[in-house]
Design a protein around this motif. Structure first.
Motif, mmCIF file in Angstrom:
data_model
loop_
_atom_site.group_PDB
_atom_site.id
_atom_site.type_symbol
_atom_site.label_atom_id
_atom_site.label_comp_id
_atom_site.label_asym_id
_atom_site.label_seq_id
_atom_site.Cartn_x
_atom_site.Cartn_y
_atom_site.Cartn_z
ATOM 1 N N PHE A 1 6.058 11.298 0.058
ATOM 2 C CA PHE A 1 6.294 11.839 1.133
ATOM 3 C C PHE A 1 7.670 11.454 1.699
ATOM 4 O O PHE A 1 8.462 10.483 1.489
ATOM 5 N N LYS B 1 9.099 10.561 4.571
ATOM 6 C CA LYS B 1 9.612 9.102 5.202
ATOM 7 C C LYS B 1 8.919 8.009 4.317
ATOM 8 O O LYS B 1 8.405 7.141 5.177
ATOM 9 N N ALA C 1 6.484 6.490 3.936
ATOM 10 C CA ALA C 1 4.827 6.151 3.883
ATOM 11 C C ALA C 1 4.623 5.205 3.193
ATOM 12 O O ALA C 1 3.430 5.077 2.676
ATOM 13 N N LEU C 2 5.135 4.206 3.161
ATOM 14 C CA LEU C 2 4.830 3.035 2.589
ATOM 15 C C LEU C 2 3.837 2.189 3.391
ATOM 16 O O LEU C 2 3.664 2.232 4.677
ATOM 17 N N PHE C 3 2.952 1.404 2.885
ATOM 18 C CA PHE C 3 2.018 0.715 3.566
ATOM 19 C C PHE C 3 2.632 -0.804 4.028
ATOM 20 O O PHE C 3 2.989 -1.530 3.162
ATOM 21 N N THR C 4 2.910 -0.866 5.433
ATOM 22 C CA THR C 4 3.857 -1.828 6.094
ATOM 23 C C THR C 4 3.095 -3.178 5.852
ATOM 24 O O THR C 4 3.935 -4.218 6.062
ATOM 25 N N HIS C 5 1.775 -3.278 5.784
ATOM 26 C CA HIS C 5 1.216 -4.589 5.809
ATOM 27 C C HIS C 5 0.714 -4.908 4.296
ATOM 28 O O HIS C 5 0.357 -5.992 4.453
ATOM 29 N N MET C 6 1.335 -4.345 3.354
ATOM 30 C CA MET C 6 1.234 -4.886 2.081
ATOM 31 C C MET C 6 2.609 -5.039 1.556
ATOM 32 O O MET C 6 3.519 -4.297 1.642
ATOM 33 N N PHE D 1 -1.957 -0.153 -5.206
ATOM 34 C CA PHE D 1 -2.801 0.422 -4.286
ATOM 35 C C PHE D 1 -3.943 1.409 -4.832
ATOM 36 O O PHE D 1 -5.216 1.403 -4.932
ATOM 37 N N GLY D 2 -3.210 2.428 -5.598
ATOM 38 C CA GLY D 2 -4.070 3.544 -6.440
ATOM 39 C C GLY D 2 -4.790 2.945 -7.514
ATOM 40 O O GLY D 2 -5.923 3.248 -7.841
ATOM 41 N N LYS E 1 -5.983 -0.286 -8.008
ATOM 42 C CA LYS E 1 -7.058 -0.988 -7.380
ATOM 43 C C LYS E 1 -8.225 -0.201 -7.277
ATOM 44 O O LYS E 1 -9.256 -0.458 -7.577
ATOM 45 N N ILE E 2 -7.853 0.838 -6.514
ATOM 46 C CA ILE E 2 -8.942 1.813 -6.103
ATOM 47 C C ILE E 2 -9.551 2.542 -7.396
ATOM 48 O O ILE E 2 -10.977 2.670 -7.497
ATOM 49 N N ARG F 1 5.001 3.706 -6.581
ATOM 50 C CA ARG F 1 3.679 3.907 -6.152
ATOM 51 C C ARG F 1 2.863 4.987 -6.503
ATOM 52 O O ARG F 1 1.637 4.840 -6.744
ATOM 53 N N ALA F 2 3.447 6.046 -6.716
ATOM 54 C CA ALA F 2 2.746 7.410 -7.045
ATOM 55 C C ALA F 2 2.501 7.600 -8.414
ATOM 56 O O ALA F 2 1.528 7.804 -9.012
ATOM 57 N N VAL G 1 1.118 7.945 6.154
ATOM 58 C CA VAL G 1 0.676 6.772 5.705
ATOM 59 C C VAL G 1 -0.903 6.854 5.302
ATOM 60 O O VAL G 1 -1.286 6.556 4.238
ATOM 61 N N LEU H 1 -3.422 8.536 -3.020
ATOM 62 C CA LEU H 1 -3.757 7.707 -4.045
ATOM 63 C C LEU H 1 -4.866 7.334 -4.571
ATOM 64 O O LEU H 1 -5.101 6.326 -5.225
#
Ligand SMILES: Nc1ncnc2c1ncn2[C@@H]1O[C@H](COP(=O)(O)OP(=O)(O)OP(=O)(O)O)[C@@H](O)[C@H]1O
Ligand SMILES: [Mg+2]
Lengths: 357, 269
Positions: free
Chosen positions: A83, A85, A87-92, A100-101, A103-104, A148-149, B167, B174
């Motif tokens: 993306f 901007k 769009a990282l997950f700031t809580h991780m 992330f992907g 694990k899912i 991440r992608a 986000v 993902l």
């Protein structure tokens, strides 16, 4: 023409009664670097969002490996998006972001760890596993977004102006990085930008868009050397676009001056647009060229000088490694091969030519 | 210097209305009638009557906090995702009751829940038995939830609506389905709002005596009622202050717990 991996068929999208995309047809081959290029608001992001599954087209179909995926949600598509901007997950932390992907999709712990290592190496950020996204610079965050992608091994990576927020130097570095990554991964990159230089540097194929229409599709060389209309010529690089009259085959008149060219088939006395790249305008001693003029502006640009020459009451943009001071009398000549003749659009509508591939 | 002199009125205000009353309560709480130091007032919480009130308070506040959270979270999500929420009008509807007098709102519930009140009348109209909710702990929880729900919705809405759509799109991209996106991304990112919502509901619920007086009919004593009685019915300011100090301890603990999660983003009021 290779293997059609993903295809947009007759895509239209309307926002608030305004047609953003109009009967768009486009396909993307495997293992190619494809760029959607166009001015702000021309529908690039919308096209990408339709590919990614974040937006439903009002009409048309998205075909992936022969399958209609138009109504498939994003999590079911074999493509990933980077993306604009980040769009990282700031809580991780970084490792968790990249995982992330994986694990899912239920990958094993060792597989995930290996992938994180590999991805961080690929984006030149080894050892950043435990850092938080907020503690990284813009360029680093962008690379994490790419990592991440790509760990999910998508067949297609969608990138929406990923370098838009970076400074020039970093942007150029990242351009080479991206080309390297694409070659290493062997997947298709679909890249969105409004920066023509970026598009020319990186792409195998460029799709020039304007107002929801495709203007031209071709290699960077095609697009630069053989623009199909004045819009493309104007958008890609600097150019002189003059109104002219095609007197007969291989002869064009610009401001009453006759220039030889190589184009044929325009008929007799036909009004046309003439495109001449500034680096193709050759200056010489007065009287030695096709028409004489006076230098009116001069700027040093690093690699070359950029000058404006007034001839036939018109400013000609000229780039040359040789400097001609302001006020100097010069002559202008152009190699016939470097004169591009284009049909004039007959109406506003036709300015946005619809091109089916 | 300029800044210091500006803050002067606030310091005076804080001293007059916060620090000094607090010191008074501490003084009363830690002394007996003769003015000598004692822990007896604090220990008074251990008597059967007081500890029952305290545990009932804790239980009911916890319950109403949980109910508020369960109601508020989905609502905040829906509001932040919809045009309705963005227009601000629906949010306004939720804030509106907060402008009305708190007593009035609670009294409204008395009318609604009373025996032969509005609810019973409706139930009887359909041939059902009255529910006899008034004067039960359930009525008190009703009141707490109704009065404090906006304080849960607003901070959560505030945080959730600030989450970048991309986000959420990234999570979907993902491979996360809507549910995974919710619990792996949206919920963790909304925690600061949740935590401040919890404190903003739990603390006033724990200390209320108005709701329990009106909807509990004086039969159900919460710790707030006990303290009120000690002061107002003239029993003992010392015991009242002692109990207040104990209650304060619980509030401080819950504040400390929440401040660990809250990074200040959830505060809207
Ligand atoms: N969600 C939306 N609602 C209404 N209009 C929209 C929406 N998204 C995009 N548009 C409109 O669609 C048009 C194309 O938008 P799009 O984002 O695709 O442009 P773009 O080519 O990506 O431009 P930029 O280079 O500025 O990112 C614009 O006129 C924009 O205002
Ligand atoms: Mg865009």
């Amino acid at each position: 023409m290779g293997n059609k991996l993903i295809e947009l068929q007759h895509i239209s999208k309307i926002y608030d009664g305004h047609k953003v995309l109009d009967d768009l047809n486009l396909y993307f081959n495997e293992n190619k670097f494809l760029t959607l290029l166009g001015p702000s608001g021309c529908g690039k992001t919308t096209t990408l969002r339709i590919l990614g599954g974040f937006e439903m087209p009002d009409e048309g179909h998205v075909i992936f490996s022969g399958e209609d995926i138009t109504s498939l949600p994003p999590n079911k598509r074999q493509l990933n998006t980077v993306f604009q901007k980040y769009a990282l997950f700031t809580h991780m932390n970084i490792a968790e972001n990249i995982a992330f992907g994986l694990k899912i999709s239920g990958k094993s712990k060792t597989y995930i760890e290996d992938k994180i290592k590999y991805a961080l190496k690929l984006v030149n950020l080894d050892g950043y596993e435990k850092r938080m996204p907020d503690s990284l610079s813009g360029g680093q965050q962008q690379r994490i977004a790419i990592a991440r992608a790509i760990v999910n091994e998508p067949k297609v990576l969608l990138l929406d102006e990923p370098l838009g927020a970076l400074d020039l130097k970093l942007r150029q570095e990242m351009q080479y990085e991206l080309i390297r990554m694409k070659n290493e991964l062997g997947i298709t990159f679909i890249y969105v930008t409004h920066d023509q230089e970026e598009a020319l540097t990186m792409s195998d194929t460029i799709v020039v868009m304007n107002q929801g229409y495709i203007q031209q599709i071709g290699t960077p060389e095609d697009i630069y050397n053989e623009p199909t209309n004045a819009f493309v010529a104007d958008f890609i690089g600097d150019s002189n676009i003059f109104p002219g009259i095609m007197l007969e085959d291989k002869v064009v008149e610009i401001f009453g001056v006759i220039f030889p060219c190589v184009d044929t088939g325009f008929g007799h006395n036909r009004p046309v647009d003439v495109v001449i790249r500034p680096e193709d305008v050759e200056l010489g001693a007065p009287g030695a060229g096709t028409v004489d003029g006076v230098v009116s502006h001069l700027i040093f640009k690093g690699v070359h000088y950029e000058m404006e020459v007034t001839a036939c009451g018109q400013e000609w943009l000229v780039q040359s490694t040789r400097m001609y001071p302001v006020g100097e009398h010069v002559s202008i000549s152009v190699d016939p091969f470097n004169i591009q003749i284009m049909n004039k659009p007959e109406s506003e509508d036709e300015e946005a030519v619809v091109l089916d591939v | 210097m300029y800044k210091k002199s500006l803050s002067c009125p606030f310091l005076i205000w804080a001293a007059a209305f916060i620090i000094i009353p607090l010191l008074f309560i501490m003084y009363y709480g830690l002394t007996d009638k003769s003015g000598s130091f004692t822990m007896a007032n604090l220990m008074a919480v251990a008597t059967a009557e007081h500890s029952k009130a305290l545990f009932l308070s804790l239980g009911l506040s916890l319950l109403s906090t949980v109910i508020c959270l369960i109601l508020a979270y989905p609502l905040a999500l829906i509001l932040s995702g919809s045009r309705l929420g963005k227009s601000g009008f629906v949010i306004f509807l939720f804030i509106l009751p907060m402008w009305m007098n708190f007593l009035l709102r609670t009294l409204a519930w008395v009318v609604l829940l009373d025996t032969n009140g509005v609810l019973d009348t409706i139930l009887k109209f359909f041939g059902l038995k009255g529910m006899k909710i008034i004067n039960t702990p359930a009525a008190i929880v009703f009141g707490m939830v109704y009065d404090f729900l906006p304080f849960m919705i607003l901070p959560i809405y505030n945080v959730v609506s600030k989450i970048d759509v991309n986000v959420i799109n990234a999570a979907r991209d993902l491979g996360a389905n809507s549910f995974q996106t919710l619990y792996k991304v949206i919920f963790p990112l909304s925690l600061p709002g949740v935590v401040s919502g919890i404190t903003m509901v739990f603390v006033p619920s724990l200390t209320t005596f108005v709701i329990s007086t009106l909807l509990g009919g004086g039969k159900i004593l919460l710790i707030g009622n006990v303290i009120e009685q000690e002061f107002m019915k003239g029993t003992s300011w010392h015991i009242g202050s002692g109990l207040s100090l104990v209650l304060m301890l619980f509030i401080i603990v819950s504040m400390i717990l929440s401040s660990k999660y809250d990074h200040g983003e959830g505060n809207v009021l």
